[in-house]
Design a protein around this motif. Sequence first.
Motif, short mmCIF file in Angstrom:
data_model
loop_
_atom_site.label_atom_id
_atom_site.label_comp_id
_atom_site.label_asym_id
_atom_site.label_seq_id
_atom_site.Cartn_x
_atom_site.Cartn_y
_atom_site.Cartn_z
N GLN A 1 0.51 -10.49 28.33
CA GLN A 1 -0.20 -9.52 27.49
C GLN A 1 -0.78 -10.21 26.27
OE1 GLN A 1 2.26 -6.23 26.29
NE2 GLN A 1 2.71 -5.57 28.39
N ILE A 2 -1.83 -9.59 25.73
CA ILE A 2 -2.32 -9.92 24.40
C ILE A 2 -2.29 -8.64 23.58
CG2 ILE A 2 -4.37 -10.47 23.02
CD1 ILE A 2 -5.10 -12.61 25.00
N ALA A 3 -1.63 -8.67 22.44
CA ALA A 3 -1.59 -7.52 21.54
C ALA A 3 -2.79 -7.61 20.59
CB ALA A 3 -0.29 -7.51 20.74
N VAL A 4 -3.64 -6.60 20.64
CA VAL A 4 -4.84 -6.57 19.81
C VAL A 4 -4.53 -5.87 18.49
CG1 VAL A 4 -7.14 -5.57 19.59
CG2 VAL A 4 -6.48 -6.76 21.69
N ARG A 5 -4.74 -6.57 17.40
CA ARG A 5 -4.51 -6.01 16.07
C ARG A 5 -5.77 -6.05 15.21
NH1 ARG A 5 -0.12 -9.18 17.50
NH2 ARG A 5 1.85 -8.04 17.69
N ASP A 6 -6.82 -6.62 15.76
CA ASP A 6 -8.06 -6.87 15.02
C ASP A 6 -9.22 -6.50 15.94
OD1 ASP A 6 -10.37 -8.10 13.98
OD2 ASP A 6 -9.26 -9.77 13.13
N VAL A 7 -10.14 -5.67 15.46
CA VAL A 7 -11.25 -5.24 16.30
C VAL A 7 -12.07 -6.42 16.82
CG1 VAL A 7 -12.86 -4.93 14.38
CG2 VAL A 7 -13.14 -3.57 16.46
N GLY A 8 -12.06 -7.52 16.08
CA GLY A 8 -12.82 -8.69 16.49
C GLY A 8 -12.24 -9.42 17.68
N GLN A 9 -11.07 -8.99 18.17
CA GLN A 9 -10.46 -9.65 19.33
C GLN A 9 -11.14 -9.26 20.64
OE1 GLN A 9 -6.13 -8.95 17.62
NE2 GLN A 9 -6.00 -10.16 19.48
N ILE A 10 -11.89 -8.16 20.64
CA ILE A 10 -12.50 -7.66 21.87
C ILE A 10 -14.01 -7.77 21.81
CG2 ILE A 10 -12.92 -5.59 23.26
CD1 ILE A 10 -10.07 -4.74 22.75
N GLU A 11 -14.60 -8.34 22.85
CA GLU A 11 -16.05 -8.35 23.01
C GLU A 11 -16.39 -7.73 24.37
OE1 GLU A 11 -17.89 -12.37 22.17
OE2 GLU A 11 -15.75 -12.89 22.30
N VAL A 12 -17.53 -7.09 24.42
CA VAL A 12 -18.05 -6.58 25.69
C VAL A 12 -19.30 -7.42 26.00
CG1 VAL A 12 -18.90 -4.59 26.97
CG2 VAL A 12 -17.19 -4.28 25.18
N PRO A 13 -19.19 -8.43 26.87
CA PRO A 13 -20.34 -9.31 27.15
C PRO A 13 -21.55 -8.51 27.61
CG PRO A 13 -18.34 -10.22 28.08
CD PRO A 13 -17.99 -8.83 27.62
N GLY A 14 -22.70 -8.80 27.01
CA GLY A 14 -23.94 -8.17 27.42
C GLY A 14 -24.10 -6.75 26.96
N ALA A 15 -23.23 -6.26 26.04
CA ALA A 15 -23.34 -4.87 25.58
C ALA A 15 -24.65 -4.66 24.85
CB ALA A 15 -22.17 -4.53 24.66
N ARG A 16 -25.24 -3.49 25.05
CA ARG A 16 -26.50 -3.12 24.38
C ARG A 16 -26.35 -1.78 23.70
NH1 ARG A 16 -27.02 -7.61 25.18
NH2 ARG A 16 -28.66 -8.78 26.22
#
Length: 261
Positions: free
Chosen positions: A246-261
């Motif tokens: 698992q990765i515990a996400v505590r920071d919004v910058g940890q997640i990217e959606v590649p190619g998001a528009r």
Amino acid sequence: MIATTSAARARCVATIVAALLMAGCDAQAACADLPAQGEGTVAAVADARTLRFDDGREIRLAGVEVDAADRGEAVAALSARARGQHVTLRGADDAPDRYGRQPAFVFVDGEAVSLQVALLAAGHVLVGLGIPQPDCRAELLAAEASARDSKRGLWSSGAALKNAENVEDVLSRVGRFSVIEGRILSVREAGGTIFLNFGRRWTRDFAVTISRRILGPFEAAGIAPKSLENKRIRVRGWVERRSGPQIAVRDVGQIEVPGAR
């Protein structure tokens, strides 16, 4: 989903970063807008993210992490760029970490981009956590993406970007900062924790966890966890082993959606 304005901003920042990495460009880097937090002359490089000034101060490069496999090359690259140079420090504050090092974005005199951006663009480091300024974070991510797309440095073999479906490979990263990409098959909530599941075997496959207590920043950034179901995402952080990796996400910058528009 990611808001359109955020995607447009990321594309704009990527263009600026590419321009800044070209000699003679007068564009302004986003991280350069952070408050000045001092200056000094680099006497030595203590490790891949730590500079030692001639007055004894130690500076920690903010916003980046080093992959163990590339540590030696990262030290050499940082030494070549920084040793003996007079630099300016920028950051949200100058409070030292628990080891007495001052985290900062470091700018060599006469250079338009920070050492962080230069090292990211060369593929020697990864974008880390704790970068609250969205434009600065986007600048760093754009520099990392340029190295990944061009297969420079640690991205040359493709092994740096882990596949969420390869559980054994992800488990090999336990205790290490990693970048993992894959498709979220389901989003579930249990006991105030949201689980982004990348496999059907919830007790064995890779998952990302988000506490409901920190949903505010995600919603402000245009990221609703439930909307990520069936989407490919890229997540970064330290891999832990619970029932599965698992990765515990505590920071919004940890997640990217590649190619998001």
